[in-house]
Write an enzyme that holds these catalytic residues in place. Sequence first.
Site, short mmCIF file in Angstrom:
data_model
loop_
_atom_site.label_atom_id
_atom_site.label_comp_id
_atom_site.label_asym_id
_atom_site.label_seq_id
_atom_site.Cartn_x
_atom_site.Cartn_y
_atom_site.Cartn_z
N CYS A 45 -4.01 1.02 -2.46
CA CYS A 45 -3.76 -0.09 -1.97
C CYS A 45 -3.20 -1.72 -2.24
CB CYS A 45 -5.69 -0.89 -1.45
SG CYS A 45 -6.43 -0.58 -0.24
N CYS B 27 -10.54 -3.30 -4.37
CA CYS B 27 -9.26 -4.41 -5.11
C CYS B 27 -9.89 -5.22 -5.12
CB CYS B 27 -8.66 -4.96 -4.26
SG CYS B 27 -7.74 -3.17 -3.62
N ALA C 91 -0.65 11.62 1.56
CA ALA C 91 -1.40 13.07 2.12
C ALA C 91 -2.79 13.65 1.78
CB ALA C 91 0.03 14.46 2.49
N ASN D 80 0.44 -1.36 -0.08
CA ASN D 80 0.30 0.08 -0.58
C ASN D 80 1.10 1.54 0.02
OD1 ASN D 80 0.58 -0.67 2.66
ND2 ASN D 80 -1.11 0.94 3.59
N ILE D 81 0.34 2.63 -0.09
CA ILE D 81 0.85 3.46 -1.05
C ILE D 81 0.40 4.62 -0.48
CG2 ILE D 81 2.69 4.75 -2.80
CD1 ILE D 81 3.26 2.52 -4.10
N GLU E 189 -3.22 -4.77 -2.95
CA GLU E 189 -3.86 -5.75 -4.03
C GLU E 189 -3.78 -4.89 -5.58
OE1 GLU E 189 -4.68 -4.91 -0.71
OE2 GLU E 189 -6.57 -6.00 -0.63
N CYS F 279 -9.85 -4.56 0.32
CA CYS F 279 -11.65 -3.98 0.10
C CYS F 279 -12.16 -4.11 -0.80
CB CYS F 279 -10.43 -2.47 0.58
SG CYS F 279 -10.00 -1.71 -0.88
N1 THU Z 1 -5.13 -1.69 2.90
C1 THU Z 1 -5.00 -2.21 1.25
O1 THU Z 1 -3.72 -1.97 1.03
N2 THU Z 1 -5.30 -3.36 1.48
C2 THU Z 1 -6.59 -3.81 1.37
O2 THU Z 1 -7.27 -3.89 1.06
C3 THU Z 1 -7.29 -3.04 2.60
C4 THU Z 1 -6.81 -1.20 3.37
C5 THU Z 1 -3.85 -0.33 2.60
C6 THU Z 1 -5.39 1.32 2.49
C7 THU Z 1 -4.58 2.30 3.63
O3 THU Z 1 -2.91 2.35 2.79
C8 THU Z 1 -4.16 1.22 4.90
O4 THU Z 1 -4.08 -0.29 4.48
C9 THU Z 1 -5.67 1.88 5.75
O5 THU Z 1 -6.99 1.40 5.12
#
Ligand code: THU
Length: 168
Positions: A72, A116, A65, A61-62, A74, A113
């Site tokens: 995400c 994704c 701001a 995940n990146i 995925e 999520c």
């Molecule tokens: N996040 C993911 O990378 N994948 C998911 O399926 C759920 C959420 C990340 C997004 C954000 O950077 C952090 O988790 C909190 O939501």
Amino acid sequence: MDINQKTAGSGCGNRSLPPVTITCLIRAALDARRFSYAPYSRYCVGAAVLTEDGSVFSGCNIENASYGATICAERTAIFAAVSRGHRRIIALALAAAPEGTEPAATRDYPSPCGICRQVMREFADPKEFPVIMAKSPEDYRIQSLEELLPESFGPSYLQEKTNTATEQ
Ligand code: THU
């Protein structure tokens, strides 16, 4: 270790991944998680996808701001695959935990999520696509994309509409 013991719900159609493939994907997801950029949520996620030809692409995940610009893990992994020409994905693993915590120490298995899930739907066969939600290479659960995203909307709907439109 019996793979079926690790498969929740009705499983993933007839396709079952060899345990070595599952382990490999989980390791790739855990490795990618190390690069997570999550200064706002401090929730670090890694993911890895297997493509039709056996390639593995991973991502983290990146955050941004401007929160809505966050991506995400995925989707980072899937877009890495697609942007290298791989449009069919066979399986995905993800691992997640707050910064400073190991996924193995979390109470819950990670869950992708909704956005994704929809992006997986674009490039995968939902009935056959295993989503591996991992705490560690030894501790994970698997559900098919169809279980995670039932009655989903996908590319074929637009295809049918396009065909109908051109027939008229
Ligand atoms: N996040 C993911 O990378 N994948 C998911 O399926 C759920 C959420 C990340 C997004 C954000 O950077 C952090 O988790 C909190 O939501």
